[in-house]
Design a protein around this motif. Structure first.
Motif, PDB file in Angstrom:
ATOM      1  N   CYS A 103       0.817  -1.212   0.000  1.00  0.00           N
ATOM      2  CA  CYS A 103       0.000   0.000   0.000  1.00  0.00           C
ATOM      3  C   CYS A 103       0.852   1.265   0.000  1.00  0.00           C
ATOM      4  N   LEU A 104       1.942   1.253   0.726  1.00  0.00           N
ATOM      5  CA  LEU A 104       2.825   2.425   0.742  1.00  0.00           C
ATOM      6  C   LEU A 104       3.415   2.680  -0.647  1.00  0.00           C
ATOM      7  N   ALA A 105       3.889   1.613  -1.288  1.00  0.00           N
ATOM      8  CA  ALA A 105       4.470   1.763  -2.627  1.00  0.00           C
ATOM      9  C   ALA A 105       3.419   2.291  -3.617  1.00  0.00           C
ATOM     10  N   LEU A 106       2.227   1.700  -3.593  1.00  0.00           N
ATOM     11  CA  LEU A 106       1.174   2.136  -4.513  1.00  0.00           C
ATOM     12  C   LEU A 106       0.701   3.548  -4.179  1.00  0.00           C
ATOM     13  N   PHE A 107       0.672   3.889  -2.904  1.00  0.00           N
ATOM     14  CA  PHE A 107       0.293   5.236  -2.472  1.00  0.00           C
ATOM     15  C   PHE A 107       1.210   6.277  -3.113  1.00  0.00           C
ATOM     16  N   VAL A 108       2.508   6.045  -3.020  1.00  0.00           N
ATOM     17  CA  VAL A 108       3.490   6.980  -3.579  1.00  0.00           C
ATOM     18  C   VAL A 108       3.335   7.071  -5.095  1.00  0.00           C
ATOM     19  N   ILE A 109       3.212   5.938  -5.763  1.00  0.00           N
ATOM     20  CA  ILE A 109       3.079   5.923  -7.225  1.00  0.00           C
ATOM     21  C   ILE A 109       1.822   6.670  -7.667  1.00  0.00           C
ATOM     22  N   MET A 110       0.713   6.418  -7.005  1.00  0.00           N
ATOM     23  CA  MET A 110      -0.550   7.043  -7.407  1.00  0.00           C
ATOM     24  C   MET A 110      -0.546   8.551  -7.154  1.00  0.00           C
ATOM     25  N   TRP A 111       0.086   8.981  -6.068  1.00  0.00           N
ATOM     26  CA  TRP A 111       0.153  10.424  -5.827  1.00  0.00           C
ATOM     27  C   TRP A 111       1.068  11.106  -6.836  1.00  0.00           C
ATOM     28  N   ILE A 112       2.157  10.444  -7.207  1.00  0.00           N
ATOM     29  CA  ILE A 112       3.021  11.005  -8.257  1.00  0.00           C
ATOM     30  C   ILE A 112       2.222  11.150  -9.546  1.00  0.00           C
ATOM     31  N   LEU A 113       1.461  10.114  -9.898  1.00  0.00           N
ATOM     32  CA  LEU A 113       0.623  10.174 -11.099  1.00  0.00           C
ATOM     33  C   LEU A 113      -0.361  11.338 -11.041  1.00  0.00           C
ATOM     34  N   GLN A 114      -0.982  11.520  -9.893  1.00  0.00           N
ATOM     35  CA  GLN A 114      -1.954  12.618  -9.774  1.00  0.00           C
ATOM     36  C   GLN A 114      -1.286  13.978  -9.959  1.00  0.00           C
ATOM     37  N   PHE A 115      -0.103  14.150  -9.390  1.00  0.00           N
ATOM     38  CA  PHE A 115       0.588  15.425  -9.564  1.00  0.00           C
ATOM     39  C   PHE A 115       1.037  15.614 -11.016  1.00  0.00           C
ATOM     40  N   VAL A 116       1.402  14.528 -11.689  1.00  0.00           N
ATOM     41  CA  VAL A 116       1.703  14.606 -13.123  1.00  0.00           C
ATOM     42  C   VAL A 116       0.448  15.059 -13.871  1.00  0.00           C
ATOM     43  N   GLY A 117      -0.698  14.479 -13.528  1.00  0.00           N
ATOM     44  CA  GLY A 117      -1.959  14.872 -14.156  1.00  0.00           C
ATOM     45  C   GLY A 117      -2.259  16.344 -13.961  1.00  0.00           C
ATOM     46  N   HIS A 118      -1.999  16.856 -12.768  1.00  0.00           N
ATOM     47  CA  HIS A 118      -2.250  18.275 -12.513  1.00  0.00           C
ATOM     48  C   HIS A 118      -1.236  19.162 -13.216  1.00  0.00           C
ATOM     49  N   LYS A 119      -0.025  18.657 -13.418  1.00  0.00           N
ATOM     50  CA  LYS A 119       0.965  19.403 -14.207  1.00  0.00           C
ATOM     51  C   LYS A 119       0.471  19.513 -15.649  1.00  0.00           C
ATOM     52  N   ILE A 120      -0.045  18.408 -16.185  1.00  0.00           N
ATOM     53  CA  ILE A 120      -0.611  18.412 -17.533  1.00  0.00           C
ATOM     54  C   ILE A 120      -1.805  19.363 -17.599  1.00  0.00           C
ATOM     55  N   GLY A 122      -2.361  21.898 -15.707  1.00  0.00           N
ATOM     56  CA  GLY A 122      -1.953  23.274 -15.493  1.00  0.00           C
ATOM     57  C   GLY A 122      -2.648  23.927 -14.305  1.00  0.00           C
ATOM     58  N   LYS A 123      -3.239  23.098 -13.446  1.00  0.00           N
ATOM     59  CA  LYS A 123      -3.927  23.612 -12.253  1.00  0.00           C
ATOM     60  C   LYS A 123      -3.514  22.786 -11.048  1.00  0.00           C
ATOM     61  N   LYS A 124      -3.431  23.458  -9.911  1.00  0.00           N
ATOM     62  CA  LYS A 124      -3.020  22.744  -8.700  1.00  0.00           C
ATOM     63  C   LYS A 124      -4.176  21.887  -8.175  1.00  0.00           C
ATOM     64  N   PRO A 125      -3.846  20.831  -7.427  1.00  0.00           N
ATOM     65  CA  PRO A 125      -4.883  19.971  -6.853  1.00  0.00           C
ATOM     66  C   PRO A 125      -5.816  20.745  -5.928  1.00  0.00           C
ATOM     67  N   SER A 126      -7.084  20.404  -5.965  1.00  0.00           N
ATOM     68  CA  SER A 126      -8.121  21.093  -5.179  1.00  0.00           C
ATOM     69  C   SER A 126      -7.859  21.018  -3.681  1.00  0.00           C
ATOM     70  N   PHE A 127      -7.320  19.892  -3.214  1.00  0.00           N
ATOM     71  CA  PHE A 127      -7.152  19.712  -1.769  1.00  0.00           C
ATOM     72  C   PHE A 127      -6.140  20.681  -1.168  1.00  0.00           C
ATOM     73  N   LEU A 128      -5.316  21.316  -2.010  1.00  0.00           N
ATOM     74  CA  LEU A 128      -4.367  22.291  -1.481  1.00  0.00           C
ATOM     75  C   LEU A 128      -5.084  23.535  -0.959  1.00  0.00           C
ATOM     76  N   GLU A 129      -6.322  23.762  -1.430  1.00  0.00           N
ATOM     77  CA  GLU A 129      -7.126  24.882  -0.948  1.00  0.00           C
ATOM     78  C   GLU A 129      -8.108  24.458   0.143  1.00  0.00           C
ATOM     79  N   ASP A 130      -8.562  23.215   0.080  1.00  0.00           N
ATOM     80  CA  ASP A 130      -9.569  22.736   1.024  1.00  0.00           C
ATOM     81  C   ASP A 130      -9.397  21.227   1.178  1.00  0.00           C
ATOM     82  N   LEU A 131      -9.052  20.786   2.381  1.00  0.00           N
ATOM     83  CA  LEU A 131      -8.777  19.362   2.608  1.00  0.00           C
ATOM     84  C   LEU A 131      -9.989  18.468   2.362  1.00  0.00           C
ATOM     85  N   ARG A 132     -11.196  19.041   2.367  1.00  0.00           N
ATOM     86  CA  ARG A 132     -12.378  18.221   2.076  1.00  0.00           C
ATOM     87  C   ARG A 132     -12.272  17.552   0.706  1.00  0.00           C
ATOM     88  N   PHE A 133     -11.509  18.161  -0.180  1.00  0.00           N
ATOM     89  CA  PHE A 133     -11.401  17.607  -1.527  1.00  0.00           C
ATOM     90  C   PHE A 133     -10.662  16.277  -1.560  1.00  0.00           C
TER      91      PHE A 133
END
Length: 153
Positions: A103-120, A122-133
Motif C-alpha cells: 500500500c505504501l508503494a502504490l500510495f506513492v506511485i498514485m500520488w506522483i501520477l496525480q501530480f503529473v496529471g495536474h501538471k498536464i 496546469g492547475k493545482k490539486p483542489s485539496f491544497l485549498e480545502d482538505l475536504r477535496f
C-alpha cells in the motif's frame, strides 16, 4: 444548490483535461484503497483487536457518514467501494503480501501520477485549498459512474 453539487463543481474545475481525468479515474480509487490498507496495517490495542476490528474499520465509519451526509447514492457507492477495498486487503493478506509495504508503494506511485496529471492540466490539486477535496475525489469518481447508470446523486 446542495453542498455536494458545489464541491463537485469546484473539484471539476481542476479536472478538465482528458489525460488528467483518466489518471484520476485510476489513481483516486487506488489511493482510497491503499489509504484503507495503510490504516489496516497500523496495530490496534488488544482490547480492540479482539473484535477483529482495525483502524481502517474505525476510520471508515465517520468517513462513510460524511459521504451519506453529502448524498445517499454517493454514500451507498462509497460503502460498496469500501467493502471492495476491505476485500482487496484480505486478498493481499491471504496471498502473504505485506499490506503496508504494498500500500505504501502504490500510495506513492498514485500520488506522483496525480501530480503529473495536474501538471498536464496546469492547475493545482483542489485539496491544497480545502482538505475536504481529499474526500470529494472518490465521490467525483463515483458521480461519473452514477451518471452513466442514470442514477442521480
Amino acid at each position: 444548490m446542495r453542498d455536494i453539487e458545489r464541491l463537485l463543481m469546484r473539484y471539476d474545475e481542476s479536472h478538465q483535461n482528458k489525460t488528467n481525468v483518466l489518471i484520476h479515474a485510476i489513481a483516486v480509487p487506488s489511493i482510497y484503497f491503499v489509504t484503507l490498507g495503510l490504516l489496516w496495517a497500523i496495530p490496534v490495542p488488544d482490547w480492540i483487536a479482539q473484535f477483529d476490528v482495525t483502524w481502517a474499520h474505525i476510520i471508515a465509519v465517520p468517513v462513510l457518514y460524511y459521504y451519506f451526509l453529502l448524498s445517499g447514492p454517493i454514500g451507498a457507492a462509497m460503502t460498496l467501494l469500501t467493502i471492495a477495498c476491505f476485500g482487496g486487503v484480505y486478498l493481499l493478506e491471504a496471498a502473504g503480501i505485506s499490506v503496508w509495504q504494498f500500500c505504501l508503494a502504490l500510495f506513492v506511485i498514485m500520488w506522483i501520477l496525480q501530480f503529473v496529471g495536474h501538471k498536464i492540466e496546469g492547475k493545482k490539486p483542489s485539496f491544497l485549498e480545502d482538505l475536504r477535496f481529499l474526500l470529494v475525489g472518490p465521490a467525483w469518481w463515483w458521480v461519473h459512474w452514477l451518471k452513466r447508470m442514470k442514477i442521480g446523486y
